[in-house]
Design a protein around this motif. Structure first.
Motif, PDB file in Angstrom:
ATOM      1  N   ALA A  47       0.830  -1.209   0.000  1.00  0.00           N
ATOM      2  CA  ALA A  47       0.000   0.000   0.000  1.00  0.00           C
ATOM      3  C   ALA A  47       0.863   1.257   0.000  1.00  0.00           C
ATOM      4  O   ALA A  47       0.533   2.261  -0.645  1.00  0.00           O
ATOM      5  N   ARG A  63       0.801   4.149  -2.749  1.00  0.00           N
ATOM      6  CA  ARG A  63       0.561   5.556  -2.389  1.00  0.00           C
ATOM      7  C   ARG A  63       1.641   6.441  -2.993  1.00  0.00           C
ATOM      8  O   ARG A  63       1.350   7.481  -3.580  1.00  0.00           O
ATOM      9  N   ILE A  68      -3.003  -2.849   4.643  1.00  0.00           N
ATOM     10  CA  ILE A  68      -3.371  -1.918   3.566  1.00  0.00           C
ATOM     11  C   ILE A  68      -3.770  -0.564   4.147  1.00  0.00           C
ATOM     12  O   ILE A  68      -3.350   0.493   3.666  1.00  0.00           O
ATOM     13  N   SER A 101      -1.668   3.054   3.897  1.00  0.00           N
ATOM     14  CA  SER A 101      -2.301   4.187   3.211  1.00  0.00           C
ATOM     15  C   SER A 101      -2.268   5.450   4.039  1.00  0.00           C
ATOM     16  O   SER A 101      -2.754   6.495   3.605  1.00  0.00           O
ATOM     17  N   ALA A 115      -3.126   8.287  -1.330  1.00  0.00           N
ATOM     18  CA  ALA A 115      -3.499   6.950  -0.863  1.00  0.00           C
ATOM     19  C   ALA A 115      -4.436   6.290  -1.858  1.00  0.00           C
ATOM     20  O   ALA A 115      -5.278   6.947  -2.470  1.00  0.00           O
ATOM     21  N   ALA A 156      -9.296  -1.143  -2.707  1.00  0.00           N
ATOM     22  CA  ALA A 156      -8.393  -2.263  -2.470  1.00  0.00           C
ATOM     23  C   ALA A 156      -9.198  -3.553  -2.431  1.00  0.00           C
ATOM     24  O   ALA A 156     -10.381  -3.556  -2.073  1.00  0.00           O
TER      25      ALA A 156
END
Ligand code: BES
Ligand code: MN
Ligand code: ZN
Length: 522
Positions: free
Chosen positions: A104, A108, A136, A140, A155, A159
């Protein structure tokens, strides 16, 4: 399910990875991975994966990352990311969580919107899904609120967690639980990140009120008059040096049908800025002291998670919050304060302020009926010297309660190390004219701070977590940026969620989880 605070939506999907529609699909990769379950991977990357592993461009060491485009027409995803997770015999829930956080974080930083993460590694589906969802959301986390240009990243908004097994209720619950825990953790990180001029004690209390009442917690904010009525001389003493008045945040969670006891008491240090007071700190690095309320934020945000996840146990949260400033009315070395408990304290060092405000708050948590107490505080530089930046200090008694908190921390992925309450060192806190002094000097500084707190914690089960080293990360890692970590939020929530297992031995716990697993699968 959508993240209530960041707008990130995560769904659980059970489909062949070739059908997953995403801008990036992330796959945890083991050392000597045979990819038996991913026969199409080589072709989907035009043999890039095979080449990168053979040439050692990509080594599956923990959290090493390899990104490659997916071949059009083979998989539907646009890019494929391999995330190293090391040897399979060292694989753990923690590693899986951090691998998802690393994926993640990478997304980002590259402003990638839709990500997917494949659950691999042979753990129970629900546990894996929870760990991935947590990772995740944690990855983020965006600390860029005050950047108007050159934002470090955006972000992801969508997902997917790709699981092999059926989309069972247990897995969906686990997804929701993971999201709530990590989201609460991120809220604590945002609070700790706020500068002292924004997050004053009054603002901290207001935000705590908003966050907790929104999820059904009964929260009261005591002003300086109420605090005075409670005779909290130590909290008022620390607040004297500041133009900003102190607050006491009192949160109660009492769900229908919860037993009368135990009552979990959570207490957190809420110094919104620690200058040291008259015993003022050196200028170098003092800006960091805006996060001296990280323990308080952990308690507030754990209460929020508890309000959503609804464990069947009563919980009381108490967070004393004030600045520690050297104003004209500030307490001075040698001053004597009378605590709410009645004990008198000679202030030797105004920079040992955390234990003062916590002493009054611990006493009050017991007054309100807490039977099992945990306090969390960025309390001592000595703890940073002893355990460094990854591991929090854990003190307490009796051993069964220490063990319950240690296990909750382990499950949450917050490393802790049990340190001793060496009785003889209480000598260091002797005062010539008051019951106690607030500073034990340099030797065993983390222990003498804990011993001071113990004097106010009452006779029941109590644990103190010193998070001075762990609340803030000085270095970015693949899975976590520099800055506030949200340490202890998930530990405290996990503790409330696991109350049925407090006091059980390791053997008894193993038997219960065997039965639970059999129930879930059978
Ligand atoms: N907030 C600090 C502890 C701290 C230090 C947190 C470094 C994070 C990083 C605490 O209030 C403090 O100043 N403690 C003193 C106690 C001493 C005066 C007995 C310390 O550790 O030096
Ligand atoms: Mn201090
Ligand atoms: Zn402090």
């Amino acid at each position: 399910m959508t993240n209530a605070t960041s707008g990130l939506a995560i769904e659980l999907t059970v489909q062949d990875i070739s059908n997953v529609e995403a801008d990036l699909v992330a796959i945890p990769v083991f050392e000597q991975d045979g990819f038996e379950d991913l026969a199409g991977l080589a072709a989907a990357t035009g043999d890039e994966v095979t080449r990168a592993i053979a040439s050692k461009e990509f080594k599956p060491k923990p959290f090493e990352l390899f990104l490659t485009p997916a071949m059009a027409g083979i998989w539907r995803a646009k890019r494929i990311a391999l995330v190293g997770v090391g040897p399979s015999d060292k694989f753990s829930m923690k590693r899986l969580r951090l691998a998802a956080a690393a994926a993640a974080t990478a997304a980002r930083q590259r402003r990638i919107d839709r990500i997917a993460f494949l659950a691999r590694g042979g753990f129970a589906v629900a546990a894996s899904v929870q760990a991935i969802a947590e990772g995740i959301v944690l990855g983020s986390f965006d600390a860029g609120r005050y950047k108007t240009t050159d934002h470090a990243g955006v972000a992801p908004c969508h997902a997917q967690v790709i699981a092999h097994a059926a989309n069972s209720a247990a897995a969906r619950d686990a997804l929701a639980r993971g999201m709530v825990l990590a989201e609460s953790c991120n809220l604590a990180r945002s609070l700790a990140n706020e500068p002292g001029n924004v997050l004053t004690p009054r603002v901290f209390a207001e935000r705590a009120g908003e966050l907790t009442t929104a999820v059904g917690i009964d929260t009261e904010l005591f002003d300086e008059t109420r605090i005075g009525e409670l005779k909290m001389g130590m909290l008022l003493g620390v607040a004297r040096g500041s133009a900003e008045p102190p607050r006491l945040i009192v949160m109660r969670y009492a769900p229908d049908g919860a037993p009368e006891t135990p009552v979990l008491g959570l207490v957190g240090k809420g110094i919104t800025f620690d200058t040291g007071g008259i015993s003022i700190k050196p200028a170098d690095g003092m800006e960091r002291m805006k996060d001296d309320m990280a323990g308080g934020a952990a308690v507030v945000c754990a209460m929020r998670a508890i309000g959503i996840l609804k464990p069947r146990i009563k919980v009381i949260g108490v967070v004393p919050t004030t600045e520690n400033m050297p104003g004209g009315r500030a307490i001075k070395p040698g001053d004597i304060l009378t605590s709410a408990s009645g004990k008198t304290v000679e202030v030797i060092n105004t920079d040992a302020e955390g234990r003062l405000i916590l002493g009054d708050a611990l006493w009050y948590a017991r007054e309100l009926g807490a039977t099992h107490v945990v306090d969390v505080a960025t309390l001592t530089g000595a703890c940073v010297v002893a355990l460094g930046k990854t591991t929090s200090g854990l003190f307490g008694r009796p051993d069964s309660w220490v063990e319950a908190v240690r296990r909750a921390a382990e499950a949450a992925g917050d490393p802790v190390w049990h340190l001793p309450l060496v009785e003889e060192y209480l000598e260091q806190l002797r005062s010539e004219i008051a019951d106690l002094s607030n500073s034990g000097g340099r030797p065993a500084g983390a222990i003498t701070a804990a011993l001071f707190l113990q004097e106010f914690a009452g006779p029941g089960p109590w644990v103190h977590l010193d998070i001075a080293g762990t609340a803030w990360s000085d270095d970015a890692t693949p899975y976590q940026g520099k800055g506030p970590t949200g340490v202890a939020v998930r530990t405290l929530a996990e503790l409330a969620l696991s109350s049925s297992q407090w006091g059980l031995t390791g053997q008894e716990r193993a038997e219960i989880s065997d039965v639970a697993e059999a129930d879930a699968t059978g």
